[in-house]
Design a protein around this motif. Structure first.
Motif, PDB file in Angstrom:
ATOM      1  N   HIS A 143     -63.333 -42.578  20.138  1.00  0.00           N
ATOM      2  CA  HIS A 143     -62.097 -43.288  20.447  1.00  0.00           C
ATOM      3  C   HIS A 143     -62.141 -44.702  19.876  1.00  0.00           C
ATOM      4  CE1 HIS A 143     -60.044 -40.432  23.007  1.00  0.00           C
ATOM      5  NE2 HIS A 143     -61.114 -40.265  23.765  1.00  0.00           N
ATOM      6  N   LEU A 144     -60.967 -45.231  19.528  1.00  0.00           N
ATOM      7  CA  LEU A 144     -60.869 -46.599  19.035  1.00  0.00           C
ATOM      8  C   LEU A 144     -61.476 -47.588  20.027  1.00  0.00           C
ATOM      9  CD1 LEU A 144     -59.727 -48.827  17.155  1.00  0.00           C
ATOM     10  CD2 LEU A 144     -57.589 -48.651  18.436  1.00  0.00           C
ATOM     11  N   ARG A 145     -61.154 -47.453  21.297  1.00  0.00           N
ATOM     12  CA  ARG A 145     -61.647 -48.383  22.320  1.00  0.00           C
ATOM     13  C   ARG A 145     -63.162 -48.294  22.448  1.00  0.00           C
ATOM     14  NH1 ARG A 145     -62.233 -48.590  28.011  1.00  0.00           N
ATOM     15  NH2 ARG A 145     -61.576 -50.601  28.906  1.00  0.00           N
ATOM     16  N   THR A 146     -63.714 -47.092  22.386  1.00  0.00           N
ATOM     17  CA  THR A 146     -65.167 -46.903  22.456  1.00  0.00           C
ATOM     18  C   THR A 146     -65.866 -47.573  21.286  1.00  0.00           C
ATOM     19  OG1 THR A 146     -64.858 -44.784  23.588  1.00  0.00           O
ATOM     20  CG2 THR A 146     -67.007 -45.183  22.566  1.00  0.00           C
ATOM     21  N   ILE A 147     -65.297 -47.409  20.089  1.00  0.00           N
ATOM     22  CA  ILE A 147     -65.876 -48.024  18.894  1.00  0.00           C
ATOM     23  C   ILE A 147     -65.880 -49.537  19.025  1.00  0.00           C
ATOM     24  CG2 ILE A 147     -65.597 -48.361  16.410  1.00  0.00           C
ATOM     25  CD1 ILE A 147     -64.270 -45.571  16.348  1.00  0.00           C
ATOM     26  N   ILE A 172     -79.696 -58.841  11.483  1.00  0.00           N
ATOM     27  CA  ILE A 172     -79.502 -57.425  11.178  1.00  0.00           C
ATOM     28  C   ILE A 172     -78.766 -56.729  12.317  1.00  0.00           C
ATOM     29  CG2 ILE A 172     -80.658 -55.249  10.688  1.00  0.00           C
ATOM     30  CD1 ILE A 172     -80.734 -57.376   8.433  1.00  0.00           C
ATOM     31  N   VAL A 173     -79.129 -57.048  13.564  1.00  0.00           N
ATOM     32  CA  VAL A 173     -78.434 -56.455  14.712  1.00  0.00           C
ATOM     33  C   VAL A 173     -76.979 -56.915  14.743  1.00  0.00           C
ATOM     34  CG1 VAL A 173     -78.377 -56.289  17.227  1.00  0.00           C
ATOM     35  CG2 VAL A 173     -80.573 -56.261  16.039  1.00  0.00           C
ATOM     36  N   GLN A 174     -76.739 -58.189  14.449  1.00  0.00           N
ATOM     37  CA  GLN A 174     -75.369 -58.690  14.337  1.00  0.00           C
ATOM     38  C   GLN A 174     -74.572 -57.870  13.327  1.00  0.00           C
ATOM     39  OE1 GLN A 174     -75.694 -62.905  13.287  1.00  0.00           O
ATOM     40  NE2 GLN A 174     -74.588 -63.406  15.161  1.00  0.00           N
ATOM     41  N   ALA A 175     -75.177 -57.660  12.172  1.00  0.00           N
ATOM     42  CA  ALA A 175     -74.490 -56.939  11.101  1.00  0.00           C
ATOM     43  C   ALA A 175     -74.199 -55.497  11.486  1.00  0.00           C
ATOM     44  CB  ALA A 175     -75.326 -56.987   9.824  1.00  0.00           C
ATOM     45  N   ALA A 176     -75.111 -54.884  12.241  1.00  0.00           N
ATOM     46  CA  ALA A 176     -74.895 -53.507  12.679  1.00  0.00           C
ATOM     47  C   ALA A 176     -73.649 -53.407  13.557  1.00  0.00           C
ATOM     48  CB  ALA A 176     -76.122 -53.004  13.438  1.00  0.00           C
ATOM     49  N   GLY A 177     -73.393 -54.437  14.353  1.00  0.00           N
ATOM     50  CA  GLY A 177     -72.176 -54.452  15.148  1.00  0.00           C
ATOM     51  C   GLY A 177     -70.944 -54.779  14.344  1.00  0.00           C
ATOM     52  N   THR A 178     -71.124 -55.560  13.279  1.00  0.00           N
ATOM     53  CA  THR A 178     -69.995 -55.992  12.450  1.00  0.00           C
ATOM     54  C   THR A 178     -69.453 -54.880  11.560  1.00  0.00           C
ATOM     55  OG1 THR A 178     -70.903 -58.246  12.409  1.00  0.00           O
ATOM     56  CG2 THR A 178     -69.300 -57.698  10.711  1.00  0.00           C
ATOM     57  N   ALA A 179     -70.315 -53.941  11.163  1.00  0.00           N
ATOM     58  CA  ALA A 179     -70.009 -53.004  10.075  1.00  0.00           C
ATOM     59  C   ALA A 179     -68.686 -52.270  10.227  1.00  0.00           C
ATOM     60  CB  ALA A 179     -71.157 -51.998   9.941  1.00  0.00           C
ATOM     61  N   VAL A 180     -68.327 -51.886  11.438  1.00  0.00           N
ATOM     62  CA  VAL A 180     -67.169 -51.017  11.620  1.00  0.00           C
ATOM     63  C   VAL A 180     -65.850 -51.785  11.638  1.00  0.00           C
ATOM     64  CG1 VAL A 180     -67.068 -51.083  14.143  1.00  0.00           C
ATOM     65  CG2 VAL A 180     -66.379 -49.005  12.951  1.00  0.00           C
ATOM     66  N   PHE A 181     -65.865 -53.094  11.850  1.00  0.00           N
ATOM     67  CA  PHE A 181     -64.630 -53.813  12.149  1.00  0.00           C
ATOM     68  C   PHE A 181     -63.631 -53.824  10.994  1.00  0.00           C
ATOM     69  CE2 PHE A 181     -66.891 -55.472  15.837  1.00  0.00           C
ATOM     70  CZ  PHE A 181     -65.878 -55.490  16.773  1.00  0.00           C
ATOM     71  N   MET A 182     -64.069 -54.133   9.773  1.00  0.00           N
ATOM     72  CA  MET A 182     -63.107 -54.190   8.672  1.00  0.00           C
ATOM     73  C   MET A 182     -62.527 -52.825   8.320  1.00  0.00           C
ATOM     74  SD  MET A 182     -62.113 -57.102   7.951  1.00  0.00           S
ATOM     75  CE  MET A 182     -61.086 -56.513   6.613  1.00  0.00           C
ATOM     76  N   LEU A 238     -65.720 -51.514  21.760  1.00  0.00           N
ATOM     77  CA  LEU A 238     -66.617 -52.029  22.792  1.00  0.00           C
ATOM     78  C   LEU A 238     -68.082 -51.902  22.381  1.00  0.00           C
ATOM     79  CD1 LEU A 238     -64.869 -50.722  26.049  1.00  0.00           C
ATOM     80  CD2 LEU A 238     -64.723 -52.991  25.004  1.00  0.00           C
ATOM     81  N   GLY A 239     -68.437 -50.783  21.756  1.00  0.00           N
ATOM     82  CA  GLY A 239     -69.814 -50.594  21.309  1.00  0.00           C
ATOM     83  C   GLY A 239     -70.208 -51.579  20.223  1.00  0.00           C
ATOM     84  N   ALA A 240     -69.324 -51.761  19.232  1.00  0.00           N
ATOM     85  CA  ALA A 240     -69.628 -52.656  18.117  1.00  0.00           C
ATOM     86  C   ALA A 240     -69.706 -54.111  18.566  1.00  0.00           C
ATOM     87  CB  ALA A 240     -68.572 -52.494  17.030  1.00  0.00           C
ATOM     88  N   GLY A 279     -60.859 -57.172  24.750  1.00  0.00           N
ATOM     89  CA  GLY A 279     -60.726 -55.825  24.218  1.00  0.00           C
ATOM     90  C   GLY A 279     -60.828 -54.767  25.291  1.00  0.00           C
ATOM     91  N   ALA A 280     -61.752 -54.967  26.239  1.00  0.00           N
ATOM     92  CA  ALA A 280     -61.918 -53.997  27.328  1.00  0.00           C
ATOM     93  C   ALA A 280     -60.670 -53.925  28.205  1.00  0.00           C
ATOM     94  CB  ALA A 280     -63.132 -54.376  28.167  1.00  0.00           C
ATOM     95  N   GLY A 281     -59.989 -55.074  28.348  1.00  0.00           N
ATOM     96  CA  GLY A 281     -58.827 -55.100  29.219  1.00  0.00           C
ATOM     97  C   GLY A 281     -57.519 -54.724  28.545  1.00  0.00           C
ATOM     98  N   LYS A 282     -57.391 -54.985  27.245  1.00  0.00           N
ATOM     99  CA  LYS A 282     -56.099 -54.828  26.576  1.00  0.00           C
ATOM    100  C   LYS A 282     -56.032 -53.688  25.563  1.00  0.00           C
ATOM    101  CE  LYS A 282     -54.164 -58.416  28.546  1.00  0.00           C
ATOM    102  NZ  LYS A 282     -53.006 -58.253  29.458  1.00  0.00           N
ATOM    103  N   LEU A 283     -57.154 -53.347  24.950  1.00  0.00           N
ATOM    104  CA  LEU A 283     -57.115 -52.361  23.873  1.00  0.00           C
ATOM    105  C   LEU A 283     -57.077 -50.954  24.444  1.00  0.00           C
ATOM    106  CD1 LEU A 283     -57.176 -52.338  20.753  1.00  0.00           C
ATOM    107  CD2 LEU A 283     -59.631 -51.929  20.910  1.00  0.00           C
TER     108      LEU A 283
END
Length: 495
Positions: A93-97, A126-136, A99-101, A201-205
Motif C-alpha cells: 500500500h502507498l501508506r505502508t511504503i 547508507i541507512v538514510q539512503a535506503a529510506g530515501t530510495a522510494v520517494f522520487m 511510513l516504512g521509508a 503522513g500517518a495521520g493524513k495519507l
C-alpha cells in the motif's frame, strides 16, 4: 494488474474522462503535496555534506576522495535500490511504503548524528539512503497519474523541481548550520522535521493502491547491487589510483560493474514476459523517453558533481567561511524554483526544445567559465556564474523529465520512473566520483590535509574543465528531443 488499475476512482479518474476544467480530482492535491514535502526533506540530505566536506576532512582526518563517499555512497545506495521500487509500489500500500521509508530515514539520521567517526557516519548515510530510495519514483508515478495531461507542463515543473532544488538548498543550509554549530547538528536538526513528516503522513495519507501478488526476484536485486556498486566504486577510485592509494586498479570494478549491468538487463528481459521485471526494458523502445533520459544523465552528473566541487573551490581558492558558503548557495535554489515554474507554461505551449536547447548551451558555457576561476576571480563574478548555471540547468531538468514520462503508456509509469530515477542517481554518483577524481588529479597531491593555493586552483580548474567537456553532450542531446504525442498516455495491451 497495473498501477492505473490500483488508483481509487475518487482520487483519479481515467485520463479519457478528464474534465475540461483540468482540475485535480478531490484528494489528489493532498496526496501529491505530502509526497512532495516528504521527498524534499529526504532529498535535502543528498548534498547536505558537500559544504561540510572541508570541515570533515580536518575533523575526521580523511582525504577529499574518502570524504566524497559520504555523498557518493548515498547516491550509490539510491541507484542500487531504486530499481526495486517498481516491485515495492506494486506489492505494498502507498501508506505502508511511506511510513516504512520515512521510519528508515529517521533511524539513519539518528545514527549519523551520534556517529563517533567516519565508519559509523557512512553507515548512517547508507541507512538514510535506503529510506530515501522510494520517494522520487513514488512521487513521479503518483503525479503522472493524478495530474491532468493538459497541465502536466506547469505542475510537473513544480514536482520535478524537488530533486533539483533540494540538493541545491542542502549545501546552503549546511553552510549556515556549520557557521555556528558542529557537523552533527546537520542531522540533529533534521530529526524533528523527519519525525513531523512521519506523524503527518500517518495521520493524513490514505491508501490509493491495491497490492498485487508479485514476487521479489532476489537475483535481480543482487545483480543491481553488483553492477551499479562496482561501476561507481571504480569511477570513484580513479583519483585514489592516481595518488597511489587505490587498493585495486579502477578498471577492474568498472569491468565487473558493466558485466553485472549486462546480466541485469538480460534478466529483466526474461522476467518482463511474466510481468515480474524489476525494470521493464520496453520503456527504452520509446525514443521520446530514451533521448531525454540520456540528456538527464549528463545534467545529473554535472549537477551533483559541481555541488561537491564548488564548495571546495570557494573554501580553498576564494577563502569563504562555512557561513559565507551557505549564503552563497542560497540563491541557487530560489533561481531553480522560479525558472522551473515559468518554464512549465512554455512547455505546455511549445514543447521542450525552446527551453532545453538554449538552456544546454548557456549551461555548458557557464561551466567552462568556472574552469577559469583562480585566486583573482571575485566572489560576485563566481556567484553570477553559479546562478546562470542553476537557471540554465532548470531549463533542461523539468522539460526532459516531463517529456520522458509523457511518452510512456500509463501501465509503464512505475518502470519509467524507476529507470529515470535510477539512472539519474547513478549519474549523480558517477558525476561526484568523476569530478572529485578530476579535482584530486588536478591537485597533484598525494597526502591528506589542506592543499596549497596553487594546488587548489589547479584542482578546481581540472574539475570544471571535466564538467565542461561532459556538458557538450547535453547540447547535442537536446537537438534530438521531441515532445511526446498525446497518444502515448493511454495504456495498451502488453505484447
Amino acid at each position: 494488474m497495473t498501477i492505473q488499475d490500483t488508483l481509487a476512482p475518487d482520487v483519479a479518474a481515467p485520463e479519457s474522462q478528464t474534465l475540461p476544467s483540468d482540475r485535480l480530482a478531490p484528494g489528489s492535491a493532498l496526496v501529491i503535496g505530502l509526497l512532495m514535502v516528504s521527498a524534499f526533506i529526504v532529498l535535502l540530505n543528498e548534498m547536505l555534506l558537500g559544504v561540510a566536506l572541508p570541515t570533515l576532512i580536518v575533523d575526521l582526518g580523511i582525504t577529499p576522495t574518502t570524504g566524497q563517499w559520504l555523498t557518493t555512497g548515498y547516491l550509490l545506495t539510491l541507484a542500487v535500490l531504486i530499481p526495486a521500487t517498481g516491485f515495492v509500489m506494486r506489492r505494498f500500500h502507498l501508506r505502508t511504503i511511506f511510513l516504512g521509508a520515512m521510519s528508515l530515514f529517521l533511524v539513519g539520521t539518528a545514527i549519523a548524528a551520534l556517529a563517533p567517526g567516519f565508519g559509523v557516519l557512512f553507515a548512517g548515510r547508507i541507512v538514510q539512503a535506503a529510506g530515501t530510495a522510494v520517494f522520487m519514483p513514488l512521487l513521479m508515478t503518483t503525479a503522472m497519474r493524478l495530474i491532468p495531461a493538459a497541465r502536466r507542463g506547469q505542475m510537473m515543473a513544480v514536482v520535478t523541481a524537488v530533486p533539483a532544488v533540494a540538493p541545491a538548498v542542502g549545501p546552503a543550509l549546511s553552510g549556515v548550520v556549520l557557521s555556528a554549530l558542529s557537523w552533527r547538528w546537520l542531522f540533529l536538526l533534521m530529526l524533528p522535521i523527519a519525525a513531523a513528516a512521519l506523524v503527518l503522513g500517518a495521520g493524513k495519507l490514505r491508501n490509493i493502491t491495491t497490492p498485487e501478488p508479485v514476487t521479489l526476484d532476489v537475483l535481480s536485486l543482487v545483480l543491481s547491487a553488483v553492477g551499479f556498486g562496482a561501476l561507481v566504486y571504480g569511477l570513484a577510485s580513479i583519483g585514489e589510483s592516481v595518488s597511489g592509494h587505490a587498493p585495486i586498479p579502477p578498471y577492474l570494478p568498472i569491468a565487473v560493474g558493466l558485466a553485472g549491468l549486462g546480466v541485469f538487463v538480460y534478466r529483466q528481459i526474461a522476467l518482463q514476459r511474466s510481468d515480474n521485471a524489476f525494470l521493464d526494458m520496453r520503456i527504452f523502445r520509446t525514443r521520446s523517453f530514451t533521448v531525454p533520459l540520456l540528456v538527464m544523465v549528463i545534467v545529473a552528473m554535472n549537477g551533483f558533481g559541481t555541488l561537491i566541487v564548488l564548495p571546495l573551490v570557494l573554501a580553498n581558492v576564494v577563502g569563504l567561511s562555512t557561513f559565507a558558503l551557505g549564503l552563497f548557495l542560497v540563491p541557487g535554489g530560489a533561481v531553480i524554483s522560479i525558472v522551473s515554474a515559468l518554464g512549465g507554461r512554455v512547455y505546455d505551449r511549445f514543447g521542450p526544445r525552446p527551453l532545453a536547447i538554449p538552456g544546454a548551451i548557456v549551461w555548458t558555457a557557464s561551466l567552462w567559465f568556472l574552469s577559469t576561476v583562480d585566486e583573482g576571480t571575485g566572489v560576485v563574478t563566481i556567484l553570477v556564474a553559479y546562478l546562470v548555471m542553476s537557471a540554465s540547468q532548470a531549463l533542461m531538468w523539468a522539460p526532459m523529465t516531463t517529456t520522458a514520462f509523457a511518452s510512456l503508456r500509463a501501465d509503464l509509469y512505475p518502470h519509467g520512473t524507476a529507470a529515470f530515477t535510477t539512472v539519474q542517481q547513478l549519474a549523480g554518483a558517477a558525476g561526484g566520483a568523476v569530478l572529485i577524481s578530476a579535482y584530486t588529479i588536478g591537485s597533484d597531491a598525494s597526502d591528506a590535509g589542506a592543499l596549497s593555493m596553487a594546488q587548489s586552483v589547479s584542482a578546481g580548474q581540472a574539475a570544471f574543465t571535466a564538467a565542461g567537456v561532459i556538458a557538450v553532450g547535453a547540447v547535442l542531446g537536446t537537438l534530438f528531443v521531441r515532445k511526446a504525442s498525446g497518444g502515448a498516455q493511454t495504456a495498451a495491451p502488453r505484447p
